[in-house]
Design a protein around this motif. Structure first.
Motif, short mmCIF file in Angstrom:
data_model
loop_
_atom_site.label_atom_id
_atom_site.label_comp_id
_atom_site.label_asym_id
_atom_site.label_seq_id
_atom_site.Cartn_x
_atom_site.Cartn_y
_atom_site.Cartn_z
N THR A 210 0.83 -1.21 0.00
CA THR A 210 0.00 0.00 0.00
C THR A 210 0.86 1.25 0.00
O THR A 210 0.58 2.23 -0.71
CB THR A 210 -0.93 0.00 1.24
OG1 THR A 210 -1.79 -1.14 1.18
CG2 THR A 210 -1.75 1.27 1.29
N ALA A 211 1.93 1.26 0.79
CA ALA A 211 2.78 2.44 0.91
C ALA A 211 3.48 2.80 -0.39
O ALA A 211 3.88 3.96 -0.59
CB ALA A 211 3.81 2.24 2.02
N ASP A 212 3.64 1.82 -1.32
CA ASP A 212 4.29 2.11 -2.59
C ASP A 212 3.32 2.71 -3.61
O ASP A 212 3.74 3.22 -4.64
CB ASP A 212 4.87 0.82 -3.19
CG ASP A 212 6.05 0.31 -2.37
OD1 ASP A 212 6.56 1.08 -1.54
OD2 ASP A 212 6.43 -0.86 -2.55
N GLU A 213 2.04 2.64 -3.31
CA GLU A 213 1.05 3.13 -4.26
C GLU A 213 0.27 4.32 -3.74
O GLU A 213 -0.37 5.02 -4.50
CB GLU A 213 0.09 2.00 -4.62
CG GLU A 213 -0.85 2.34 -5.77
CD GLU A 213 -1.65 1.14 -6.22
OE1 GLU A 213 -2.66 1.34 -6.91
OE2 GLU A 213 -1.27 0.00 -5.88
N ARG A 285 -0.37 10.35 -9.84
CA ARG A 285 0.66 11.33 -10.20
C ARG A 285 2.01 10.73 -9.84
O ARG A 285 2.24 10.37 -8.68
CB ARG A 285 0.43 12.65 -9.46
CG ARG A 285 -0.93 13.28 -9.76
CD ARG A 285 -1.13 14.57 -8.95
NE ARG A 285 -2.47 15.10 -9.16
CZ ARG A 285 -3.54 14.77 -8.45
NH1 ARG A 285 -3.40 13.87 -7.47
NH2 ARG A 285 -4.73 15.29 -8.69
N ASP A 286 2.88 10.66 -10.81
CA ASP A 286 4.21 10.09 -10.61
C ASP A 286 4.13 8.67 -10.05
O ASP A 286 4.91 8.27 -9.17
CB ASP A 286 5.04 10.98 -9.66
CG ASP A 286 5.24 12.38 -10.22
OD1 ASP A 286 5.31 12.51 -11.46
OD2 ASP A 286 5.29 13.33 -9.41
N GLY A 287 3.17 7.92 -10.55
CA GLY A 287 3.05 6.52 -10.16
C GLY A 287 2.38 6.28 -8.83
O GLY A 287 2.28 5.13 -8.40
N LYS A 288 1.94 7.33 -8.18
CA LYS A 288 1.30 7.16 -6.88
C LYS A 288 -0.01 7.94 -6.84
O LYS A 288 -0.20 8.93 -7.55
CB LYS A 288 2.21 7.66 -5.74
CG LYS A 288 3.28 6.68 -5.31
CD LYS A 288 3.88 7.11 -3.98
CE LYS A 288 4.87 6.06 -3.47
NZ LYS A 288 5.38 6.41 -2.13
N ARG A 289 -0.90 7.46 -5.97
CA ARG A 289 -2.14 8.18 -5.71
C ARG A 289 -2.02 8.84 -4.34
O ARG A 289 -1.33 8.33 -3.45
CB ARG A 289 -3.34 7.23 -5.76
CG ARG A 289 -3.44 6.47 -7.08
CD ARG A 289 -4.61 5.49 -7.05
NE ARG A 289 -4.51 4.54 -8.15
CZ ARG A 289 -5.02 4.73 -9.36
NH1 ARG A 289 -5.68 5.87 -9.63
NH2 ARG A 289 -4.89 3.81 -10.30
N SER A 290 -2.71 9.96 -4.19
CA SER A 290 -2.56 10.75 -2.96
C SER A 290 -3.91 10.92 -2.25
O SER A 290 -4.95 11.04 -2.89
CB SER A 290 -1.99 12.14 -3.27
OG SER A 290 -0.72 12.03 -3.86
N VAL A 291 -3.81 10.95 -0.93
CA VAL A 291 -4.94 11.34 -0.09
C VAL A 291 -4.48 12.56 0.69
O VAL A 291 -3.49 12.49 1.44
CB VAL A 291 -5.36 10.22 0.88
CG1 VAL A 291 -6.46 10.72 1.81
CG2 VAL A 291 -5.82 9.00 0.12
#
Length: 818
Positions: A210-213, A285-291
């Motif tokens: 999870t932390a990588d995404e 964004r840049d391979g990751k999703r943000s909350v």
């Protein structure tokens, strides 16, 4: 909080009779509003068999069916006749045994079955799916029963799944009891028993961590204490299993789909609100999703799950994907990120949002949810990770999901629970009972506290994180006494030295006022101290002299946002309520506190007020007693009797006129004065004001300044010796203008009569445009003359009477009627 009895019984041993537990709940401070039986709602729902299935003449997907419902097959002529029902399901055939809701049935979700026409064809019921019955999330077709199922049997009897549910009223200081685990813990403390809950465990974690995404950030402080996020991939969205649907239905929650139902189920189990997002709706964004948790901008709009676009203010908290809002934190999710049938990847949110912000958001938007109710009472932040794991384990089990390894946990300031010192001697002193040390230790341990005994009088206690209402020693003592039983404390007389008991003058007079008004036929009532912002305006009552409104920061009721500035609106609501429920004769009074705001003052001005309302008639209609509606003089009589009994001097009435009395009928209202002091008013409520309050019958009301009454009241009447000399009666009929009041005439007659005049009584009012004159009236008074020290002569009486007539006529412009 609805508590299914069988579910609770799986966690802890319960009495066989729910009434015993209800009694214990009430004894220990948890009110039980009702004991319901889920399954009784299947009234008019029976087992049935399809006799025929014909295509609808005006539809390519609907069927016209004839359904056998056994002994319920009765047509309009009273003869046996199968029901004709139009059905859109495709999964049944002739001969199938099904469940049918007949006319008059009310299904879960408030669906009422009525006779109707569907595209021109009469339909006398509904063939039900499991979802419509609240038994499953499956709505793909109607519910098919086994071939040997009986026909015409009430469905609740056939199903045999009735559930007893306790509807408990949880006080705001007990957020831990807004969960099944919390209720089980409470029952364990009451009965000194262990409770047990088996939480599902994640079987396997696979895929990208999870932390990588996913990343989580707080854009600002004071919005969120902790935020935990986990990802579950490749879920299969569909209906929930029957056992979960039945439990959610018993809890009063309508099933949606397995993912949403799991979050609701875990919330009701643990008390931790959760939210499941469709992960694909978060921008990558840049391979990751943000909350990103941030404050809303003033005027920003957001569409919640209920499809309503809401305008936000700056004090509200949003969950975003870094740019776009996806949820209103702690209250409700958004339309754009909800779980759909085609959702594949899910992000599970388990967070602890600020209680104050959540409360303001919920109330400002008039959007109360199960989540907001729990967040505003304070959620246990230490359990966020465990609850997220339980949720993911259920999604893995019931939706075939693959749980991603690990989780993201943003927890900037972990809290440490304080260690309290509890003294046994203090427990005994406060409770007034010698409660055993062993009971103290057991009770606190059952409640979740960590207890260690230091010596015979001292305990060290660490309170659990799910009990924010236990920050002090006195709170622990309250819990001990609550469980031990306040009814077991022996009654004693309070110890006091050099103190003389008794009521104060104010208390004596308050009781006396109540006795007088009850003797006049009024009943005491108590209305809310809160009021709607438009209460005064609604009935046309002026705000002049009432100060500015005292606005509540957190109103308990959405439309009662201020402290009251008059008792009258609340009393009128009571009249309207009684009238709407068939009670026309209403006579009420209230002694209550009013609140007037002041600019640049830290506290509002408070004063006591006395008010009453009289509507309908004082007595019921009988063969001897005709209906006589209460009018202005009935209310005036009550006020006069009250002031006379309180021995308030120089009482007089003057017409209530002007904008300040626009809520009263013109000509039927009066100010009440004592000398130059205005005590209040009495009058008939204006028809427009009654209409605004949904009152049909006339209402007489009065409102008096309670402090002024207490100030003017006298304890004893001055003694006047009775005269032993005879009186002389004289009648005086005087013609005056219509504008001259009886009050004015009586006052002038009394003033002009001097010491010899001992009584004035009005006995006739006569109007006649010919004999009296247009715009004139004749008022006849009986005058009593008497001397305290001798018998009056006719000359003395005539002289005094002539002088009185001259003065009164000159003062009023009247003339004696011949």
């Amino acid at each position: 909080m609805r508590v299914p009895y069988s579910w609770l019984g799986e966690m802890i041993e319960l009495p066989s009779d729910p009434a015993e537990l209800v009694a214990e709940f009430i004894r220990t401070g948890t009110e039980v509003e009702s004991v319901d039986t889920v399954g009784e709602s299947f009234d008019h729902v029976v087992t049935a068999q399809v006799l025929s299935k014909e295509p609808h003449p005006d539809s390519d997907h609907m069927w016209v069916t004839k359904v056998d419902v056994g002994r319920f097959n009765v047509g309009e002529d009273g003869e046996p006749e199968p029901l004709q029902i139009v059905c859109g399901a495709q999964n049944f055939n002739e001969g199938d045994h099904i469940v049918t809701a007949m006319i008059g049935a009310e299904l879960p979700g408030g669906i009422k079955i009525k006779k109707s026409k569907l595209r021109g064809v009469l339909s006398c019921g509904m063939n039900c799916s499991a979802r419509e019955l609240g038994l499953s999330g499956d709505h793909s077709g109607i519910m098919i029963l086994p071939p040997d199922a009986p026909v015409g049997v009430p469905f609740a009897q056939y199903q045999g799944t009735s559930e007893t549910v306790l509807d408990c009223e949880i006080t705001p200081n007990r957020p831990d009891c807004l969960s099944m685990v919390g209720i089980a813990r409470e029952v364990g403390a009451i009965y000194d028993r262990d409770y047990h809950v088996e939480y599902p465990q994640i079987k396997e974690e696979k895929g990208t961590p999870t932390a990588d995404e996913l990343t989580v950030a707080f854009d600002g402080e004071g919005m969120c204490d902790r935020y935990v996020a986990r990802i579950v991939r490749n879920v299969k969205v569909g209906p929930s299993p029957d056992w979960m649907v039945q439990r959610l239905t018993a809890l009063g929650i309508r099933p949606h789909n397995n993912i949403v139902d799991i979050t609701n189920y875990v919330m009701m189990l643990t008390g931790q609100p959760l939210h499941a997002f469709d992960l694909s709706t978060f921008a990558a964004r840049d391979g990751k999703r943000s909350v990103v948790v941030r404050a809303a901008q003033e005027g920003e709009t957001f569409t919640t799950l209920d499809g309503v676009e809401r305008t936000l203010s700056a004090g509200m908290t949003l969950i975003t994907d870094g740019e776009r809002p996806v949820a209103l934190a702690g209250v409700m999710g958004g339309m754009d990120s909800e779980i759909e049938d085609d959702t594949v990847d899910v992000m599970v949110e388990s967070a602890c949002f600020d209680a104050g912000r959540t409360s303001h958001t919920s109330r400002d938007l008039s959007l109360i949810s199960d989540a907001s109710i729990r967040f505003e009472r304070q959620v246990d932040e230490t359990g966020c990770v465990d609850v997220a794991n339980i949720t993911c384990a259920l999604i893995e089990e019931l939706a075939g999901g693959e749980v991603a390894p690990g989780y993201v946990d943003l927890y900037p300031a972990p809290k440490q629970q304080p260690e309290l010192t509890l003294r046994l001697s203090r427990v005994h002193a406060i409770c007034g009972a010698d409660i055993e040390a062993d009971f103290v230790e057991r009770a606190l341990t059952r409640l979740g506290c960590t207890v260690s005994r230091v010596d015979d009088d001292t305990f060290h206690v660490v309170t659990p994180s799910f009990r924010p209402d236990l920050p002090r020693e006195i709170d622990l003592i309250e819990e001990i006494l609550r469980l031990w039983g306040m009814d077991r404390v022996e009654a004693t007389i309070p110890a006091a030295r050099n103190h003389i008991g008794g009521l104060t003058r104010e208390q004596h007079l308050t009781r006396k006022i109540g006795q007088i008004l009850r003797a006049c036929g009024l009943n005491e009532t108590t209305t809310f101290g809160f009021a709607a912002a438009d209460d005064l305006k609604k009935i046309g009552m002026s705000e002049e002299g009432r100060g500015c409104p005292v606005v509540l920061m957190d109103p308990l009721i959405a439309d009662q946002t201020e402290m009251r500035r008059s008792l009258i609106p609340g009393l009128l609501r009571s009249v309207a309520y009684n009238e709407a429920h068939g009670t026309a004769n209403v006579q009420l009074y209230e002694i209550g506190r009013l609140f007037h705001g002041r600019e640049n003052a830290s506290k509002p001005k408070e004063r006591m007020s006395l008010a009453g309302v009289l509507s309908g008639a004082m007595d019921d209609v009988t063969w001897l007693q005709k209906y006589r509606p209460l009018r202005f003089f009935d209310g005036k009589g009550v006020v006069e009797e009250l002031l006379a009994q309180l021995r308030i001097e120089k009482v007089r009435f003057r017409p209530a006129e002007g904008e300040g009395y626009a809520f009263l009928q013109p000509g039927r209202g009066a100010e009440v004065l004592s000398g130059g002091t205005v005590l209040g008013w009495v009058g008939e409520i204006h028809p427009d004001a009654r209409e605004a309050m949904d009152i049909d019958l006339p209402v007489v009301a009065f409102e008096l300044n309670f402090d002024a009454l207490l100030s003017g009241a006298r304890g004893q009447e001055a003694y006047h010796e009775f005269s032993s000399f005879p009186s002389v009666e004289h009648d005086l009929a005087i013609v005056v203008d219509e504008g001259v009041t009886c009050e004015d005439l009586e006052r002038r007659i009394t003033s002009a009569g001097g010491k010899l005049l001992s009584g004035v009584r009005l006995f006739d009012v006569y109007r006649d445009p010919v004999r009296v004159g247009e715009g004139k009236k004749s008022m006849a008074f009986a005058l009593t003359y008497r001397s305290d020290d001798h018998t009056l002569t006719s000359e003395e009486v005539e002289r005094a009477h002539s002088k009185l007539v001259t003065k009164v006529c000159k003062a009023t412009g009247g003339e004696v009627r011949s």
